[in-house]
Design an enzyme around this catalytic site. Sequence first.
Site, PDB file in Angstrom:
ATOM      1  N   MET A  62       0.222   2.637   7.788  1.00  0.00           N
ATOM      2  CA  MET A  62      -0.305   3.924   7.309  1.00  0.00           C
ATOM      3  C   MET A  62       0.303   5.022   8.153  1.00  0.00           C
ATOM      4  SD  MET A  62      -4.234   3.166   6.371  1.00  0.00           S
ATOM      5  CE  MET A  62      -4.684   2.448   4.796  1.00  0.00           C
ATOM      6  N   LYS A  64      -2.072  16.510  16.835  1.00  0.00           N
ATOM      7  CA  LYS A  64      -1.035  16.824  17.836  1.00  0.00           C
ATOM      8  C   LYS A  64      -1.248  18.205  18.435  1.00  0.00           C
ATOM      9  CE  LYS A  64      -0.413  13.232  17.020  1.00  0.00           C
ATOM     10  NZ  LYS A  64      -0.852  12.258  16.014  1.00  0.00           N
ATOM     11  N   GLU A  69     -13.428  -1.893  21.921  1.00  0.00           N
ATOM     12  CA  GLU A  69     -12.407  -2.474  21.038  1.00  0.00           C
ATOM     13  C   GLU A  69     -12.719  -3.952  20.786  1.00  0.00           C
ATOM     14  OE1 GLU A  69      -9.539  -1.774  19.158  1.00  0.00           O
ATOM     15  OE2 GLU A  69      -9.505  -3.940  18.884  1.00  0.00           O
ATOM     16  N   VAL A  72      -4.836   3.700  17.305  1.00  0.00           N
ATOM     17  CA  VAL A  72      -4.117   4.963  17.494  1.00  0.00           C
ATOM     18  C   VAL A  72      -5.071   6.153  17.520  1.00  0.00           C
ATOM     19  CG1 VAL A  72      -2.029   6.130  16.798  1.00  0.00           C
ATOM     20  CG2 VAL A  72      -2.484   3.883  15.920  1.00  0.00           C
ATOM     21  N   SER A  84      -5.426   7.773   1.973  1.00  0.00           N
ATOM     22  CA  SER A  84      -6.513   6.948   2.519  1.00  0.00           C
ATOM     23  C   SER A  84      -7.617   7.824   3.083  1.00  0.00           C
ATOM     24  CB  SER A  84      -5.950   6.055   3.622  1.00  0.00           C
ATOM     25  OG  SER A  84      -5.444   6.864   4.675  1.00  0.00           O
ATOM     26  N   HIS A 114      22.728  13.119  31.837  1.00  0.00           N
ATOM     27  CA  HIS A 114      21.965  12.977  33.080  1.00  0.00           C
ATOM     28  C   HIS A 114      21.535  14.362  33.568  1.00  0.00           C
ATOM     29  CE1 HIS A 114      20.768  11.590  37.030  1.00  0.00           C
ATOM     30  NE2 HIS A 114      21.468  12.583  37.549  1.00  0.00           N
TER      31      HIS A 114
HETATM   32  P1  FAD Z   1      -2.441  11.483   2.324  1.00  0.00           P
HETATM   33  O1  FAD Z   1      -1.788  12.281   3.367  1.00  0.00           O
HETATM   34  O2  FAD Z   1      -3.757  10.870   2.627  1.00  0.00           O
HETATM   35  O3  FAD Z   1      -2.580  12.434   1.060  1.00  0.00           O
HETATM   36  C1  FAD Z   1      -3.223  12.049  -0.097  1.00  0.00           C
HETATM   37  C2  FAD Z   1      -3.630  13.287  -0.875  1.00  0.00           C
HETATM   38  O4  FAD Z   1      -4.041  12.905  -2.179  1.00  0.00           O
HETATM   39  C3  FAD Z   1      -4.824  14.023  -0.273  1.00  0.00           C
HETATM   40  O5  FAD Z   1      -4.516  15.385  -0.112  1.00  0.00           O
HETATM   41  C4  FAD Z   1      -5.935  13.846  -1.305  1.00  0.00           C
HETATM   42  O6  FAD Z   1      -6.799  14.965  -1.401  1.00  0.00           O
HETATM   43  C5  FAD Z   1      -5.132  13.704  -2.583  1.00  0.00           C
HETATM   44  N1  FAD Z   1      -5.837  12.997  -3.665  1.00  0.00           N
HETATM   45  C6  FAD Z   1      -6.508  11.821  -3.581  1.00  0.00           C
HETATM   46  N2  FAD Z   1      -6.961  11.455  -4.796  1.00  0.00           N
HETATM   47  C7  FAD Z   1      -6.571  12.428  -5.665  1.00  0.00           C
HETATM   48  C8  FAD Z   1      -6.721  12.619  -7.061  1.00  0.00           C
HETATM   49  N3  FAD Z   1      -7.345  11.720  -7.834  1.00  0.00           N
HETATM   50  N4  FAD Z   1      -6.221  13.750  -7.610  1.00  0.00           N
HETATM   51  C9  FAD Z   1      -5.572  14.669  -6.855  1.00  0.00           C
HETATM   52  N5  FAD Z   1      -5.378  14.524  -5.529  1.00  0.00           N
HETATM   53  C10 FAD Z   1      -5.863  13.421  -4.946  1.00  0.00           C
HETATM   54  N6  FAD Z   1       0.796   9.331  10.817  1.00  0.00           N
HETATM   55  C11 FAD Z   1       1.949   9.506  11.471  1.00  0.00           C
HETATM   56  O7  FAD Z   1       3.003   9.050  11.007  1.00  0.00           O
HETATM   57  N7  FAD Z   1       1.995  10.181  12.658  1.00  0.00           N
HETATM   58  C12 FAD Z   1       0.876  10.694  13.221  1.00  0.00           C
HETATM   59  O8  FAD Z   1       0.941  11.307  14.289  1.00  0.00           O
HETATM   60  C13 FAD Z   1      -0.356  10.528  12.546  1.00  0.00           C
HETATM   61  N8  FAD Z   1      -1.492  11.016  13.063  1.00  0.00           N
HETATM   62  C14 FAD Z   1      -2.661  10.875  12.379  1.00  0.00           C
HETATM   63  C15 FAD Z   1      -3.828  11.366  12.941  1.00  0.00           C
HETATM   64  C16 FAD Z   1      -5.034  11.238  12.296  1.00  0.00           C
HETATM   65  C17 FAD Z   1      -6.289  11.796  12.920  1.00  0.00           C
HETATM   66  C18 FAD Z   1      -5.075  10.597  11.017  1.00  0.00           C
HETATM   67  C19 FAD Z   1      -6.363  10.475  10.279  1.00  0.00           C
HETATM   68  C20 FAD Z   1      -3.923  10.081  10.458  1.00  0.00           C
HETATM   69  C21 FAD Z   1      -2.702  10.207  11.135  1.00  0.00           C
HETATM   70  N9  FAD Z   1      -1.520   9.678  10.628  1.00  0.00           N
HETATM   71  C22 FAD Z   1      -0.355   9.830  11.314  1.00  0.00           C
HETATM   72  C23 FAD Z   1      -1.489   8.954   9.348  1.00  0.00           C
HETATM   73  C24 FAD Z   1      -0.976   9.874   8.226  1.00  0.00           C
HETATM   74  O9  FAD Z   1      -1.821  10.999   8.142  1.00  0.00           O
HETATM   75  C25 FAD Z   1      -0.954   9.132   6.904  1.00  0.00           C
HETATM   76  O10 FAD Z   1      -0.210   7.932   7.042  1.00  0.00           O
HETATM   77  C26 FAD Z   1      -0.322   9.982   5.825  1.00  0.00           C
HETATM   78  O11 FAD Z   1      -1.017  11.189   5.658  1.00  0.00           O
HETATM   79  C27 FAD Z   1      -0.275   9.239   4.493  1.00  0.00           C
HETATM   80  O12 FAD Z   1       0.314  10.040   3.540  1.00  0.00           O
HETATM   81  P2  FAD Z   1       0.007   9.882   1.987  1.00  0.00           P
HETATM   82  O13 FAD Z   1       0.895  10.877   1.319  1.00  0.00           O
HETATM   83  O14 FAD Z   1       0.089   8.477   1.581  1.00  0.00           O
HETATM   84  O15 FAD Z   1      -1.529  10.305   1.790  1.00  0.00           O
HETATM   85  P1  NAD Z   2      -5.983   1.320  13.848  1.00  0.00           P
HETATM   86  O1  NAD Z   2      -5.817   0.199  12.914  1.00  0.00           O
HETATM   87  O2  NAD Z   2      -4.819   1.859  14.570  1.00  0.00           O
HETATM   88  O3  NAD Z   2      -7.052   0.952  14.959  1.00  0.00           O
HETATM   89  C1  NAD Z   2      -8.325   0.498  14.667  1.00  0.00           C
HETATM   90  C2  NAD Z   2      -8.814  -0.290  15.854  1.00  0.00           C
HETATM   91  O4  NAD Z   2     -10.181  -0.569  15.660  1.00  0.00           O
HETATM   92  C3  NAD Z   2      -8.076  -1.614  16.020  1.00  0.00           C
HETATM   93  O5  NAD Z   2      -7.657  -1.732  17.358  1.00  0.00           O
HETATM   94  C4  NAD Z   2      -9.136  -2.629  15.642  1.00  0.00           C
HETATM   95  O6  NAD Z   2      -8.980  -3.852  16.328  1.00  0.00           O
HETATM   96  C5  NAD Z   2     -10.401  -1.907  16.049  1.00  0.00           C
HETATM   97  N1  NAD Z   2     -11.604  -2.369  15.361  1.00  0.00           N
HETATM   98  C6  NAD Z   2     -11.732  -2.746  14.065  1.00  0.00           C
HETATM   99  N2  NAD Z   2     -13.007  -3.129  13.826  1.00  0.00           N
HETATM  100  C7  NAD Z   2     -13.681  -2.985  14.981  1.00  0.00           C
HETATM  101  C8  NAD Z   2     -15.023  -3.214  15.378  1.00  0.00           C
HETATM  102  N3  NAD Z   2     -15.926  -3.670  14.502  1.00  0.00           N
HETATM  103  N4  NAD Z   2     -15.379  -2.944  16.646  1.00  0.00           N
HETATM  104  C9  NAD Z   2     -14.458  -2.466  17.546  1.00  0.00           C
HETATM  105  N5  NAD Z   2     -13.176  -2.253  17.223  1.00  0.00           N
HETATM  106  C10 NAD Z   2     -12.793  -2.494  15.957  1.00  0.00           C
HETATM  107  O7  NAD Z   2      -6.725   2.461  12.981  1.00  0.00           O
HETATM  108  P2  NAD Z   2      -7.077   3.957  13.358  1.00  0.00           P
HETATM  109  O8  NAD Z   2      -6.878   4.202  14.795  1.00  0.00           O
HETATM  110  O9  NAD Z   2      -8.406   4.221  12.735  1.00  0.00           O
HETATM  111  O10 NAD Z   2      -5.983   4.738  12.547  1.00  0.00           O
HETATM  112  C11 NAD Z   2      -5.884   4.595  11.127  1.00  0.00           C
HETATM  113  C12 NAD Z   2      -4.470   4.713  10.678  1.00  0.00           C
HETATM  114  O11 NAD Z   2      -3.981   6.024  10.891  1.00  0.00           O
HETATM  115  C13 NAD Z   2      -3.584   3.755  11.414  1.00  0.00           C
HETATM  116  O12 NAD Z   2      -3.083   2.824  10.498  1.00  0.00           O
HETATM  117  C14 NAD Z   2      -2.479   4.574  11.971  1.00  0.00           C
HETATM  118  O13 NAD Z   2      -1.237   4.067  11.593  1.00  0.00           O
HETATM  119  C15 NAD Z   2      -2.675   5.966  11.388  1.00  0.00           C
HETATM  120  N6  NAD Z   2      -2.498   6.913  12.505  1.00  0.00           N
HETATM  121  C16 NAD Z   2      -1.273   7.023  13.068  1.00  0.00           C
HETATM  122  C17 NAD Z   2      -1.090   7.846  14.155  1.00  0.00           C
HETATM  123  C18 NAD Z   2       0.261   7.946  14.764  1.00  0.00           C
HETATM  124  O14 NAD Z   2       1.219   7.545  14.132  1.00  0.00           O
HETATM  125  N7  NAD Z   2       0.396   8.468  15.968  1.00  0.00           N
HETATM  126  C19 NAD Z   2      -2.157   8.547  14.678  1.00  0.00           C
HETATM  127  C20 NAD Z   2      -3.398   8.391  14.102  1.00  0.00           C
HETATM  128  C21 NAD Z   2      -3.560   7.568  13.006  1.00  0.00           C
END
Ligand code: FAD
Ligand code: NAD
Length: 465
Positions: free
Chosen positions: A317, A51, A202, A182, A144, A443
């Site tokens: 996720m 963001k 896609e 996303v 993840s 508004h």
């Molecule tokens: P995580 O945030 O993945 O945290 C897991 C933690 O566990 C990590 O710090 C890891 O190091 C630690 N860990 C793993 N194994 C061990 C172990 N054995 N011992 C100790 N520590 C360990 N979601 C939204 O809702 N809005 C968004 O705008 C958004 N944007 C995103 C943008 C990107 C680029 C990405 C990649 C993801 C985005 N997401 C967004 C998804 C969001 O980040 C995840 O859904 C969220 O972080 C999940 O939270 P969690 O607590 O399950 O795990």
């Molecule tokens: P996603 O599931 O949102 O999108 C993956 C896309 O890749 C899908 O449209 C799928 O059809 C496509 N795809 C899969 N296999 C493919 C292939 N072989 N060739 C071409 N396209 C293919 O996953 P993401 O964008 O990687 O994000 C991962 C997770 O992180 C999501 O579950 C999302 O919820 C979370 N996330 C959330 C936000 C947010 O809330 N704004 C932002 C970033 C990530």
Amino acid sequence: MGKFDVTVIGSGPGGYVAAIRAAQLGFKTALVEKYDTLGGTCLNVGCIPSKALLDSSEHYSNAKENFSEHGIDVGNLSVDLNRMVERKRAVVEQTTKGIDFLMDKNKVTVFHGLGSFKDQNTLEIKGDEVREISSKYFIIATGSKPASLPFIKIDKEKIITSTEALELREIPQKMIVIGGGVIGLELGSVYQRLGAEVSVVEYMDRLIPGMDADLSKELRKILKKEGMDIQLKSKVTSVERTGDKVEVQFENNKGESQSIEGDICLVAVGRKPYTEGLGLENVGVELDEKGRIKVDEHLRTNVENIYAIGDVIRGAMLAHKAEEEGILVAEQLAGQRPHIDYNLIPSVVYTWPEVAGVGKTEEQLKEEKVDYKTGKFLVRALGRARASGDIDGFVKILSDKKTDEILGVHMVSARAADMIAEAVTAMEFRASAEDLARISHAHPTYMEAVKEAALDATEKRAIHS
Ligand code: FAD
Ligand code: NAD
């Protein structure tokens, strides 16, 4: 050996929120994180840094594309990507330090190191030193990692995941994004705004496939207008590095083989649960067919004192989903009876305009044979939208044909990420479209589109369309 009531493994939004809630409820709580900073994916390499870059790139794009229409001339514009990335790092640092503060404030004991089960009450933590703690309950919140395709070798330089895309030091001339979900669209937008040519490949027949199809259509139209090349129904067959370039081959929507050459290929095809090193085999915690930790409706694993939440289990996720689950488990351990309505977890895509949805999509209602009616309102009809110049998008409300209860709200609009909260609140209280339509909305605001769409759903009596 430290002894705790509740030990949370992983400090993302699921884990750190679970730890705070457990501590608030009087449990002696530990939080274990393998990295040096707290906050997990979301704060370090996910929600927050993406963001920060989305906002920075949006400022640039506005200055370049829209300021002059407002009578503002800015002369020669340029981007310093290094400074932009430094700012993003500073934002991340402030945010993760905030979690350190919250842990102190709530008296949560933090251990840095890889947590691994020795038995169902003992966790080994391998950090600078190796130690063991014991705990009555465990909450696994290990999140993840980026997924890939079997034939792709992520070299983290030219063929990258979202983590590296948040740290690029040069704006690529041409970026190829595999996956129109996303991450692909958010990070693709960042670099497109900064001047890169972006192609999205896609697999499905639409972008953001999990969301309402009208949102996919509208977003595609907007992104195409901005110059994004979007290849749908396209199956990637190979990704190869050719010197300084990357070549992506795919079968296009006509079944023909096609290739695109670029400087960077971002692989954004989803994420996979992370359980490596946790020692689940030592306690017999079961995984499902997708490698996620299996839980029941109380988020309990098959081992009675071990729970799991967030990205490592089934469901969306999303950070806010993980947070709700963390709170649910902590409150259950304290004898409370909390509940999560997964249907009311909103989804947001932070493109501009933003995309947001909650509840059932139109496709789901059709599949479930629910009798519903639709109310729609175009953002361009709002005074507020014309004043600011953000006129793309719509709000769509789906309500039950008989009872008028709101079943789903879907929107593409400037500020949709914030606007969707009104829909979630209304649906939590099982409001009808008419309830929403009769609430006074300030508004001029974008929120008036929600009221107008609700009016349209009620009796086709929107005022401004
Ligand atoms: P995580 O945030 O993945 O945290 C897991 C933690 O566990 C990590 O710090 C890891 O190091 C630690 N860990 C793993 N194994 C061990 C172990 N054995 N011992 C100790 N520590 C360990 N979601 C939204 O809702 N809005 C968004 O705008 C958004 N944007 C995103 C943008 C990107 C680029 C990405 C990649 C993801 C985005 N997401 C967004 C998804 C969001 O980040 C995840 O859904 C969220 O972080 C999940 O939270 P969690 O607590 O399950 O795990
Ligand atoms: P996603 O599931 O949102 O999108 C993956 C896309 O890749 C899908 O449209 C799928 O059809 C496509 N795809 C899969 N296999 C493919 C292939 N072989 N060739 C071409 N396209 C293919 O996953 P993401 O964008 O990687 O994000 C991962 C997770 O992180 C999501 O579950 C999302 O919820 C979370 N996330 C959330 C936000 C947010 O809330 N704004 C932002 C970033 C990530």
